[in-house]
Design a protein around this motif. Structure first.
Motif, mmCIF file in Angstrom:
data_model
loop_
_atom_site.group_PDB
_atom_site.id
_atom_site.type_symbol
_atom_site.label_atom_id
_atom_site.label_comp_id
_atom_site.label_asym_id
_atom_site.label_seq_id
_atom_site.Cartn_x
_atom_site.Cartn_y
_atom_site.Cartn_z
ATOM 1 N N ASP A 18 25.381 1.215 -23.447
ATOM 2 C CA ASP A 18 25.577 0.413 -22.238
ATOM 3 C C ASP A 18 25.080 -1.015 -22.432
ATOM 4 O O ASP A 18 25.669 -1.970 -21.895
ATOM 5 C CB ASP A 18 24.848 1.062 -21.060
ATOM 6 C CG ASP A 18 25.498 2.358 -20.628
ATOM 7 O OD1 ASP A 18 26.655 2.601 -21.034
ATOM 8 O OD2 ASP A 18 24.857 3.142 -19.895
ATOM 9 N N SER A 22 27.437 -4.261 -21.938
ATOM 10 C CA SER A 22 27.063 -5.320 -20.999
ATOM 11 C C SER A 22 26.996 -6.668 -21.680
ATOM 12 O O SER A 22 27.526 -7.676 -21.168
ATOM 13 C CB SER A 22 25.704 -4.982 -20.355
ATOM 14 O OG SER A 22 25.746 -3.725 -19.699
ATOM 15 N N ILE A 25 30.562 -7.962 -22.513
ATOM 16 C CA ILE A 25 31.315 -8.453 -21.355
ATOM 17 C C ILE A 25 30.774 -9.806 -20.891
ATOM 18 O O ILE A 25 31.540 -10.740 -20.597
ATOM 19 C CB ILE A 25 31.261 -7.427 -20.208
ATOM 20 C CG1 ILE A 25 32.032 -6.155 -20.606
ATOM 21 C CG2 ILE A 25 31.836 -8.010 -18.919
ATOM 22 C CD1 ILE A 25 31.931 -5.026 -19.600
ATOM 23 N N VAL A 57 30.901 -4.516 -15.862
ATOM 24 C CA VAL A 57 29.645 -3.947 -16.359
ATOM 25 C C VAL A 57 29.211 -2.763 -15.500
ATOM 26 O O VAL A 57 28.827 -1.704 -16.003
ATOM 27 C CB VAL A 57 28.546 -5.026 -16.401
ATOM 28 C CG1 VAL A 57 27.181 -4.387 -16.665
ATOM 29 C CG2 VAL A 57 28.850 -6.065 -17.473
ATOM 30 N N SER A 58 29.279 -2.927 -14.180
ATOM 31 C CA SER A 58 28.869 -1.852 -13.275
ATOM 32 C C SER A 58 29.768 -0.632 -13.421
ATOM 33 O O SER A 58 29.310 0.513 -13.298
ATOM 34 C CB SER A 58 28.894 -2.349 -11.828
ATOM 35 O OG SER A 58 28.047 -3.464 -11.666
ATOM 36 N N THR A 61 29.193 1.145 -17.245
ATOM 37 C CA THR A 61 27.865 1.610 -17.637
ATOM 38 C C THR A 61 27.360 2.638 -16.642
ATOM 39 O O THR A 61 27.931 2.823 -15.564
ATOM 40 C CB THR A 61 26.873 0.433 -17.714
ATOM 41 O OG1 THR A 61 26.807 -0.217 -16.438
ATOM 42 C CG2 THR A 61 27.312 -0.570 -18.773
ATOM 43 N N TYR A 66 22.181 -1.978 -15.570
ATOM 44 C CA TYR A 66 22.934 -3.030 -16.253
ATOM 45 C C TYR A 66 23.770 -3.852 -15.271
ATOM 46 O O TYR A 66 24.017 -5.038 -15.509
ATOM 47 C CB TYR A 66 23.807 -2.412 -17.344
ATOM 48 C CG TYR A 66 22.970 -1.737 -18.401
ATOM 49 C CD1 TYR A 66 22.359 -2.476 -19.406
ATOM 50 C CD2 TYR A 66 22.757 -0.365 -18.366
ATOM 51 C CE1 TYR A 66 21.573 -1.873 -20.360
ATOM 52 C CE2 TYR A 66 21.958 0.256 -19.308
ATOM 53 C CZ TYR A 66 21.365 -0.494 -20.306
ATOM 54 O OH TYR A 66 20.575 0.105 -21.243
ATOM 55 N N ALA A 70 23.386 -7.797 -14.998
ATOM 56 C CA ALA A 70 24.564 -8.664 -15.070
ATOM 57 C C ALA A 70 24.641 -9.583 -13.859
ATOM 58 O O ALA A 70 25.051 -10.748 -13.971
ATOM 59 C CB ALA A 70 25.833 -7.811 -15.174
ATOM 60 N N SER A 107 27.655 -5.439 -7.652
ATOM 61 C CA SER A 107 26.980 -4.566 -8.609
ATOM 62 C C SER A 107 26.590 -3.230 -7.985
ATOM 63 O O SER A 107 26.883 -2.164 -8.529
ATOM 64 C CB SER A 107 25.736 -5.261 -9.160
ATOM 65 O OG SER A 107 24.953 -4.365 -9.928
#
Length: 354
Positions: A18, A22, A25, A57-58, A61, A66, A70, A107
């Motif tokens: 992860d 992250s 990205i 990212v959300s 992962t 993370y 982010a 997020s």
């Protein structure tokens, strides 16, 4: 204390995978914004790009860790790098708190939805495993009980009637031997399920010549069913398929045996393998009476008995064998299907070549 640690581990798990996702990205978002900044002096393009980055990212992962990182990183980059004055923090900008809250909301909401989806997928997978275990248990209880009763009956008759003719004794002994061999195959199927475990990690795959696996399955089949002809079709070019050869051979043996026992007067079987895109397609065709249409949708659930396909006594339950076949094929990352032909039926499965 222990429950709090467990909750924290579930909500904020650490994973190198992860972390790499992250970082990748966010770096892509940063590079894209730099390219856009070089071609356009106006501000405002960075926020939507980093919102998209936070969303990805959300989504990709586990947990919230993370996505939150982010969000903070995105707000810092937008404020420090891509908003005038550049390369300096300015917390007095109009709408800055709203931007920060937007990043955090994206997020948290995305992480929550992703966590719920993964939990539902896990519950569904566990439900399928429990269903398969229940079907296997039901099939095993029938498959083991009936042959054992037959063996006990045959041996009791021999012991209690010493005056039986040699021909009658041979018939009883042959029946007891056939039932014992059936029990051995049931145990082999159960051992295969145990050997595979609950995940694909227990399957050790290595490239094997497909025609050799077919040949070994046919050799064993011909010993038990010499009256049924088997035609083997394989490509001229050597076809190497990543597999566990013992388990795949068992799939083929089960399918060949089902064609012989449940095909209603099957006299000829065609066993073939060929490339099918990025998969290898194995097929078992027979010239029997086919599969009743009403049982096709639930054929691999472990409930089909011999009495549903022929006028026999119903003691040969093919449900366990087909359930094991499907489990083995799925553990290899493949698919399996069955359908009726103009004459007979066909069982086929596909295994990845990669």
């Amino acid at each position: 204390m222990k429950s709090n640690k467990s909750l924290s581990a579930r909500l904020f798990p650490f994973s190198w995978r992860d972390l790499v996702i992250s970082a990748g990205i966010l770096l892509c978002a940063l590079e894209l914004c730099i390219l856009l900044q070089m071609g356009d002096t106006s501000d405002g393009f960075a926020s939507p790009i980093f919102v998209l980055a936070v969303l990805l990212v959300s989504r990709l992962t586990s947990g919230y860790l993370y996505g939150l990182i982010a969000s903070v990183t995105g707000v810092i980059c937008v404020n420090y790098v891509f908003t005038s004055p550049y390369w300096a923090f300015n917390f007095t900008l109009s709408g800055y708190p709203l931007t920060f809250l937007t990043f955090l909301a994206v997020s948290v909401i995305t992480s929550t939805l992703t966590t719920q989806i993964k939990q539902q997928e896990r519950l569904r997978a566990e439900g399928e495993k429990e269903k398969m275990r229940a079907n296997l248990l039901r099939s095993v209880s029938h498959d083991i009980r009936t042959p054992l009763t037959s063996i006990v009956g045959a041996t009791s008759t021999l012991l209690e009637n010493p005056g039986l003719s040699a021909e009658e004794q041979q018939t009883l002994l042959k029946d007891a031997r056939d039932d014992a061999q059936w029990l051995i195959r049931v145990v082999e199927n159960l051992l295969s399920i145990t050997r595979m475990g609950d995940t694909q990690a227990h399957i050790t795959k290595q490239p094997e010549a497909a025609e050799e696996v077919l040949g070994e399955a046919v050799r064993k089949f011909r010993k038990r069913f010499p009256g049924i002809t088997v035609e083997v079709r394989a490509p001229e070019k050597l076809l190497l398929v990543p597999m566990d050869p013992i388990l795949v051979e068992q799939v083929l043996s089960n399918l060949l045996e089902n064609a012989a026992l449940h095909g209603i007067h099957t006299t000829h079987i065609t066993l073939s393998v060929r490339p099918d895109g990025d998969h290898a397609r194995f097929s078992v065709r027979d010239n029997g009476g086919g599969i009743p249409a009403k049982v096709l949708p639930t054929l691999f659930d472990g409930g089909l008995k011999h009495s549903e396909t022929s006028a026999g006594d119903g003691k040969r339950n093919m449900g366990l064998g087909l359930s094991v076949c499907l489990a083995i094929v799925r553990a290899h990352g493949g698919t399996m299907e069955a359908n009726n032909l103009s004459e007979g039926a066909e069982f086929s499965f596909r295994l990845p070549l990669a």
